[in-house]
Each structure stands twice: as C-alpha cells, then as structure tokens.
Design an enzyme around this catalytic site. Sequence first.
Site, PDB file in Angstrom:
ATOM      1  N   GLU A 261       0.905  -1.081  -0.001  1.00 48.96           N
ATOM      2  CA  GLU A 261      -0.018   0.022  -0.030  1.00 48.96           C
ATOM      3  C   GLU A 261       0.816   1.221   0.077  1.00 48.96           C
ATOM      4  O   GLU A 261       2.051   1.322   0.508  1.00 48.96           O
ATOM      5  CB  GLU A 261      -0.822  -0.083   1.234  1.00 48.96           C
ATOM      6  CG  GLU A 261      -1.791  -1.066   1.366  1.00 48.96           C
ATOM      7  CD  GLU A 261      -2.886  -1.043   2.508  1.00 48.96           C
ATOM      8  OE1 GLU A 261      -2.449  -0.395   3.481  1.00 48.96           O
ATOM      9  OE2 GLU A 261      -3.710  -1.876   2.702  1.00 48.96           O
ATOM     10  N   LYS A 263       2.388   4.569   1.333  1.00 42.05           N
ATOM     11  CA  LYS A 263       2.582   5.148   2.726  1.00 42.05           C
ATOM     12  C   LYS A 263       2.501   6.446   2.759  1.00 42.05           C
ATOM     13  O   LYS A 263       3.282   7.354   2.416  1.00 42.05           O
ATOM     14  CB  LYS A 263       4.058   4.683   3.178  1.00 42.05           C
ATOM     15  CG  LYS A 263       4.379   4.898   4.487  1.00 42.05           C
ATOM     16  CD  LYS A 263       5.713   4.593   5.129  1.00 42.05           C
ATOM     17  CE  LYS A 263       6.020   4.976   6.532  1.00 42.05           C
ATOM     18  NZ  LYS A 263       5.777   6.540   6.755  1.00 42.05           N
ATOM     19  N   PHE A 354      -6.941   2.614   5.581  1.00 44.12           N
ATOM     20  CA  PHE A 354      -6.199   1.464   5.495  1.00 44.12           C
ATOM     21  C   PHE A 354      -6.616   0.147   6.325  1.00 44.12           C
ATOM     22  O   PHE A 354      -6.136  -1.016   6.125  1.00 44.12           O
ATOM     23  CB  PHE A 354      -4.694   1.372   5.227  1.00 44.12           C
ATOM     24  CG  PHE A 354      -4.153   2.298   6.422  1.00 44.12           C
ATOM     25  CD1 PHE A 354      -4.018   1.503   7.646  1.00 44.12           C
ATOM     26  CD2 PHE A 354      -3.508   3.515   6.325  1.00 44.12           C
ATOM     27  CE1 PHE A 354      -3.386   2.119   8.720  1.00 44.12           C
ATOM     28  CE2 PHE A 354      -2.881   3.807   7.451  1.00 44.12           C
ATOM     29  CZ  PHE A 354      -2.860   3.544   8.518  1.00 44.12           C
TER      30      PHE A 354
HETATM   31  P1  ATP Z   1       5.775   4.711  13.682  1.00 45.51           P
HETATM   32  O1  ATP Z   1       4.442   5.127  13.067  1.00 45.51           O
HETATM   33  O2  ATP Z   1       6.229   3.288  13.016  1.00 45.51           O
HETATM   34  O3  ATP Z   1       6.141   4.643  15.096  1.00 45.51           O
HETATM   35  P2  ATP Z   1       6.693   7.143  12.418  1.00 45.51           P
HETATM   36  O4  ATP Z   1       5.537   7.786  13.366  1.00 45.51           O
HETATM   37  O5  ATP Z   1       7.957   7.639  12.662  1.00 45.51           O
HETATM   38  O6  ATP Z   1       6.791   5.569  12.870  1.00 45.51           O
HETATM   39  P3  ATP Z   1       6.832   6.136   9.824  1.00 45.51           P
HETATM   40  O7  ATP Z   1       8.221   5.251  10.517  1.00 45.51           O
HETATM   41  O8  ATP Z   1       7.346   7.201   9.082  1.00 45.51           O
HETATM   42  O9  ATP Z   1       6.006   6.901  10.821  1.00 45.51           O
HETATM   43  O10 ATP Z   1       5.817   5.193   9.407  1.00 45.51           O
HETATM   44  C1  ATP Z   1       4.698   4.301   9.995  1.00 45.51           C
HETATM   45  C2  ATP Z   1       3.641   5.140   9.815  1.00 45.51           C
HETATM   46  O11 ATP Z   1       3.064   5.296   8.439  1.00 45.51           O
HETATM   47  C3  ATP Z   1       2.478   4.673  10.612  1.00 45.51           C
HETATM   48  O12 ATP Z   1       2.308   4.570  11.938  1.00 45.51           O
HETATM   49  C4  ATP Z   1       1.135   5.180   9.809  1.00 45.51           C
HETATM   50  O13 ATP Z   1       0.661   6.367  10.542  1.00 45.51           O
HETATM   51  C5  ATP Z   1       1.646   5.622   8.392  1.00 45.51           C
HETATM   52  N1  ATP Z   1       0.996   4.860   7.349  1.00 45.51           N
HETATM   53  C6  ATP Z   1       0.853   5.527   6.265  1.00 45.51           C
HETATM   54  N2  ATP Z   1       0.227   4.847   5.334  1.00 45.51           N
HETATM   55  C7  ATP Z   1       0.203   3.568   5.738  1.00 45.51           C
HETATM   56  C8  ATP Z   1      -0.454   2.329   5.466  1.00 45.51           C
HETATM   57  N3  ATP Z   1      -0.911   2.373   4.110  1.00 45.51           N
HETATM   58  N4  ATP Z   1      -0.555   1.491   6.130  1.00 45.51           N
HETATM   59  C9  ATP Z   1       0.008   1.457   7.519  1.00 45.51           C
HETATM   60  N5  ATP Z   1       0.716   2.414   7.973  1.00 45.51           N
HETATM   61  C10 ATP Z   1       0.376   3.668   7.097  1.00 45.51           C
END
Ligand code: ATP
Length: 595
Positions: A261, A263, A354
């Site tokens: 998917e 991100k 999602f």
């Molecule tokens: P984390 O959420 O893993 O603690 P973070 O807030 O720094 O880390 P990233 O590492 O950039 O964020 O990525 C994870 C985040 O991506 C998820 O927590 C969610 O909010 C977001 N995200 C965006 N698109 C999706 C998707 N299709 N499925 C799951 N998460 C998604």
Amino acid sequence: MTKSYNILYDYYLMLFSEASKKFMEMESTTKRLELTSILGSLLENAGDDLKELVYLIQGKLAPDYEGIEFGVSGKLIVKSLAAISGMDEEEVNKLFYKNGDLGITASEIREKMEQKPLFREDLTVHYVYTRLMELAKSAGHGSVKGKTDIYADLMVNSYPEDIKYITRIIMGKLRLGVADSTILDSLVHAFSSKDNADMVETAYNFHPDIGLIATLLQKGDIKAISNIGPEPLIPFKVMLAERLRSIDDIREKMNHHVSFEYKYDGLRTELHKKGDKIKIFSRGLEETTENFPDIIENFKKSYSFESIIIDGESVPFNPDTGELFPFQMVSKRRGRKYQITEKSTEIPLVMFIFDILELNGRTLVNLPYEERRKILEENFVDNEHFRLATRLSSDDSEEINKFFEQSIEDGCEGIVAKDTSDESVYRAGARGWLWIKFKRDYQKELADSMDLVIIGAFNGRGRRAGAYGALLMASYNEETHAFESVTKLGTGFSDEVLFSLPKMLSDLVRDHKPAMVESKMVPDIWIYPQIVMEIQGAEITVSPIHTCAFGKIEKDSGLALRFPRLIKIRDDKNAEDATTTNEIIELYKMQKKTK
Ligand code: ATP
C-alpha cells in the site's frame, strides 16, 4: 498496613498517606527494579481502592479519552494557598518561584499551618479520589469557589506529603516514572500469572483503561479480559510497522504472501462511529474530533453505518488539483487539541483508510488482512475526503518497484507491505512483521531517522551560555520499560528551539537520575523522560559509553548513534512511543548489511 475501617460499607479503605509514602519512595529511588517493587507492594495492598489508586498513580481520575480535566490553573492554586494559610499571595508566589513546584510549595505551607485536628479522620484514597472528581466536575457559575473549597478541605485534612501529591495531580504533574505498561506488568504480577501477560496487554491495547483491567485482574476474571476487543468511541492503540532494507527482503520475510500500500505522510487517524456519535482520535489516544470538521461532515453525509471503527492516515490536499501536500502545512494546528485557525480549515484533509476494526457490531480484528480489506472495498466508495489506501497485490519485482516509484511521485513516503496470510490479524499497539514499511531513505547506509527521548542536558557555553550545549537522548526498551542512553545531541537546533529548551524542560528537571533511566553518562541536569525528538544520525556504532542494547551486540558495550542532528520535536509521540532499543538493533544490522 494502616487502613481505615468504613462502617457504612463494611470494608477497609487505604489511607492516602500510605500511598503518598510510596509515591515518595518511588520518586527518590534511582533503581528501576526498586521502583517496580514499590509499585507492586502498593498495588497489592490497595484492596477495594485499587481502581481509584491506579488512576491516581497515573496522575489522572479516568482514562484520557473520557476528557475529565481539573480545569485548575497554577494561579488558582496560589490564590487558594494564600486564602487557606492567611499568607499574602505574593509570599506564596515567592515560595513557588524558589522551588518551582506547586506541590512542594503546598506541602511547605501545610507544614507551617496548624496540625491536622485530632478528631478528624485521616484522608483515604477513596475520599481523595471522590473529592478530586467533584473538583474536576464542578463547572459553570460558582465553580471557582467550588473548586477552591474542595482544595481547601483536602489541604486542611492532609499531611504535608499528601497535599504535595494531591496538588501535583491537580496540576497534571505527578510524574512517578511508571508508564501504563509498567503498571500493567505489576498488576499481572500481583493478581495473575505471567502466562496471561500477553492477553492482558492485548486487552489494554484495544481498551486502554487501566482501571478496568486492574479491577478484572483483581477479581481474577480472565475470561472477561480475554473478551475485550475494539469498541466504537473508545480509542485503541494503533498497529505499527517494522522496517526492512529492500523489497526483496520484505517479500522473503512475508513468504511472498504480500500486498503493498502507499505509505501516506500524514496524521494517523482512527475514526469511530456509534449511533449518531462520531469521534476521531490521534495515535496518542487524544480525542481530536474538533480538528476535523470537514472529515466529520463528509462522513455523516456519505455513509450510514450503525457503528464502525476505521484506521487510516489523514493528509492535506490541494482542492483544485487533488495533489497531496506535505503534512507540516497543517500538523501544528490539526494534530493536537488546539483551536482550529482559519488557515487549517482552508486546507482540506483526505483520510486514506487502510484498515477496519469493527462494523455494525461485528468485531473484525481477528479476520485476516485480505478479508478486512475486502470489507472496506465493499463498504466505501472513494470521495473527496475518504479514499482507500492505493494498493498493489503482486509478487512481480518490476511491478512492485514501479508501484514504489509511483508512490513517491504521488507525494507519499514509500510503501507499507501487508502480510496476506491467514495469520495477518489486526494487532493493536504492536510493532510486528505483519506490516513492514519501506522508504526511499532505507537505501542509505543508516536507514531511518529515530525518535529519541530527552533524559539529560549539558550546560551550554559561549554562544549557548544560559541554554543547553547538548542533550542526552535515549531509546525505549519495551521489555524492561527503561530509557537507555544512545547519543549526545548538539546539532540541528534553530536558535528558537535552543533558547526555548530550558523553559520547555524546566518542569522535567530532576536532581537525581530517574529510576527508569539507564545511563552511564552523567549529564549536568537529569531530565524526566517525556519529550521526544526526531533525530537523523550518520551511523550506529558499538559503544562502551551508551546503555542502549547493552551487552546485546557486544559484551560490555551498547549502541550509539554518531553525528546526530535534530530534525524536529515529535509532540505527537509519548516517551513510550519512541524508537525502541530493538528497533535500533535492527537498524544496526540493516546498516551492517548495506555496508
Ligand atoms: P511509527 O508509526 O512506525 O512509530 P513514525 O510515526 O515515525 O513511526 P513512519 O516510520 O514514517 O512513522 O511510518 C509508519 C506510519 O506510516 C504509520 O504509523 C502510519 O501512521 C503511516 N502509514 C501511512 N500509510 C500507511 C498504510 N497504508 N498502512 C499503514 N500505515 C501507514
């Protein structure tokens, strides 16, 4: 244990002074195990007051999502203290200025006042809780008097130590150093067996009410705990993703049962509906419904579910072109509970859905991902404010690479792989291999930025005199609940951030190492772990100085982040949401492979 017998209810109540004695011990210990053992003995002895006590230990009266707030300012406490003691407000302020803590100020004033009348019964935990709840609920005309009367009653009837903690609770500054996960562990230890720990954690992640879990554990009602699942209008802890260095690694890890998917780079959003109520919560479980008027209005108009819970990411977009904007454009205004300004309503948001956890009374979290996605597809038609996350189900490398490039082109950060096997349930609050994220940055030597917690500060010199020269930063060890030092951060600060830090951290300064902090390095100032910062480093190295993953990679050494640079303050994350020690170990291994 000293208890007070209540004739009316025919049970023993815990004295509040018993709790405040333990609070004091918890505050003064520098040892993590001692901290948890004090907490354990407190919980074991709580008896019928357990539920109220666990909320008070968190410095609350109920879970945050119930929105119970004290509505008392520091100014009002100063005024009340002056009125109760007969001192001048100015004198009280002076005292407050001297020790920087209203709790200590109140206890010093209580010390000087007349002794507690002999014929008065000692305060019980139950009484303090009940009065604090009345204080919080008193609103509207005459509420200031109502609140000060209750505070005066508690003050007059308490010992100095009691009023110190009561005042801190009212001010939202109790900070005993025990996170919810630590309290949960202690509850399991006190009332159940370790075998139930995972089930209890799952229940809590779907329904984060520590009082509810405490009561059920104390009753031994494991069945009720195992039945806890997602409930509309109650925020759950969102599922999180692991990371891997390449798409091939991801496909292998998921045994080729995989979908991808986009991100989206936005704000994690959980939307709940039950009857005619719709609520939105942030990943920090804060209710942020008011900040999403366009989303709410559209949802009401477009869909007619009796009840539903969906999970997704909200992203600002250009209404003229449909193009996605970087989230920073609205995050400050929309992400938190702040008032919406005109600007934020001008920029509309679209929620990319999602996942789905509940639909019309049916719990869906135990269905595999593919089935949950199918339910989403059957029930949602894309519109301006709601769209399903763009996805690709393919095992063809070329196709997947193209999809990844397209995601970047379309304003996303990369892709998230979702396991499509039958085991792929929705795991609340868990970071696991059922979801794996992949960003363009991961091809660099050090794959990702880290979100680290401030645990200490070093005084600045020269141009930085009066501010901090550097901060000591830590990762979070999920297994031990400790904050482990991993780097000394001195670069990347704007002057604005640099010179506002001492004020921002002033409440969190401690005169000794907080018990949940593990650090060999001794900073000039210890900071209570609460503030999270996103940091980019150049490399992770083995280091004898830092305690992150100590002994895990090499004997007598931990891991350190070299050349760290501040990217931004992550005010959407709590200390326990920081990058974990295990993630840093994984990043270290990924980096080695890339080399
Ligand atoms: P984390 O959420 O893993 O603690 P973070 O807030 O720094 O880390 P990233 O590492 O950039 O964020 O990525 C994870 C985040 O991506 C998820 O927590 C969610 O909010 C977001 N995200 C965006 N698109 C999706 C998707 N299709 N499925 C799951 N998460 C998604």
